[in-house]
Enzyme design. Structure first.
Site, mmCIF file in Angstrom:
data_model
loop_
_atom_site.group_PDB
_atom_site.id
_atom_site.type_symbol
_atom_site.label_atom_id
_atom_site.label_comp_id
_atom_site.label_asym_id
_atom_site.label_seq_id
_atom_site.Cartn_x
_atom_site.Cartn_y
_atom_site.Cartn_z
ATOM 1 N N HIS A 47 28.927 54.418 19.048
ATOM 2 C CA HIS A 47 29.563 53.723 17.926
ATOM 3 C C HIS A 47 29.874 52.274 18.314
ATOM 4 C CE1 HIS A 47 32.345 53.139 14.517
ATOM 5 N NE2 HIS A 47 33.094 52.525 15.396
ATOM 6 N N GLU A 48 30.442 52.082 19.487
ATOM 7 C CA GLU A 48 30.764 50.729 19.955
ATOM 8 C C GLU A 48 29.503 49.896 20.154
ATOM 9 O OE1 GLU A 48 33.734 49.469 19.865
ATOM 10 O OE2 GLU A 48 34.505 51.418 19.239
ATOM 11 N N HIS A 51 28.414 48.408 16.968
ATOM 12 C CA HIS A 51 29.109 47.161 16.619
ATOM 13 C C HIS A 51 28.407 45.962 17.258
ATOM 14 C CE1 HIS A 51 32.437 48.791 14.410
ATOM 15 N NE2 HIS A 51 32.883 49.501 15.421
ATOM 16 N N GLU A 93 33.514 50.780 10.516
ATOM 17 C CA GLU A 93 33.948 51.820 11.449
ATOM 18 C C GLU A 93 33.304 53.173 11.152
ATOM 19 O OE1 GLU A 93 35.703 51.638 14.276
ATOM 20 O OE2 GLU A 93 35.586 49.494 13.942
#
Length: 94
Positions: A47-48, A51, A93
């Site tokens: 997930h990071e 980003h 998110e």
């Protein structure tokens, strides 16, 4: 690939930092590692990395540059843009 750091903290969290001209990095807190399984930790790191790939840090930095002076000129417009930025951040998110 970005560097990975583990930060001692009682608060479960993970975040990404990308500064132009420097290698980006991902930070995961010890309490998050304590709470999650290895597979869940992989999902958080993925997930990071998402980003970073989508350059969300750049978009947020640019928005803050625009919004900072706007606050003193037009508080109403600033509040509306802050609200939209917050909605975008929440959507990013997911």
């Amino acid at each position: 690939a970005p560097d990975l750091y583990i930060r001692q903290s009682p608060y479960p969290n993970a975040y990404t930092v990308a500064v132009q001209g420097r290698r980006p990095f991902v930070v995961v807190t010890t309490s998050l590692l304590d709470l999650l399984s290895p597979t869940e930790v992989q999902a958080v790191i993925a997930h990071e990395l998402g980003h970073l790939k989508c350059e969300h840090s750049l978009a947020i930095a640019m928005a803050n540059l625009v919004l900072s002076p706007l606050a003193s000129v037009s508080p109403v417009a600033d509040a509306a843009l802050q609200s939209r930025l917050l909605r975008w951040q929440r959507a990013a998110e997911l």
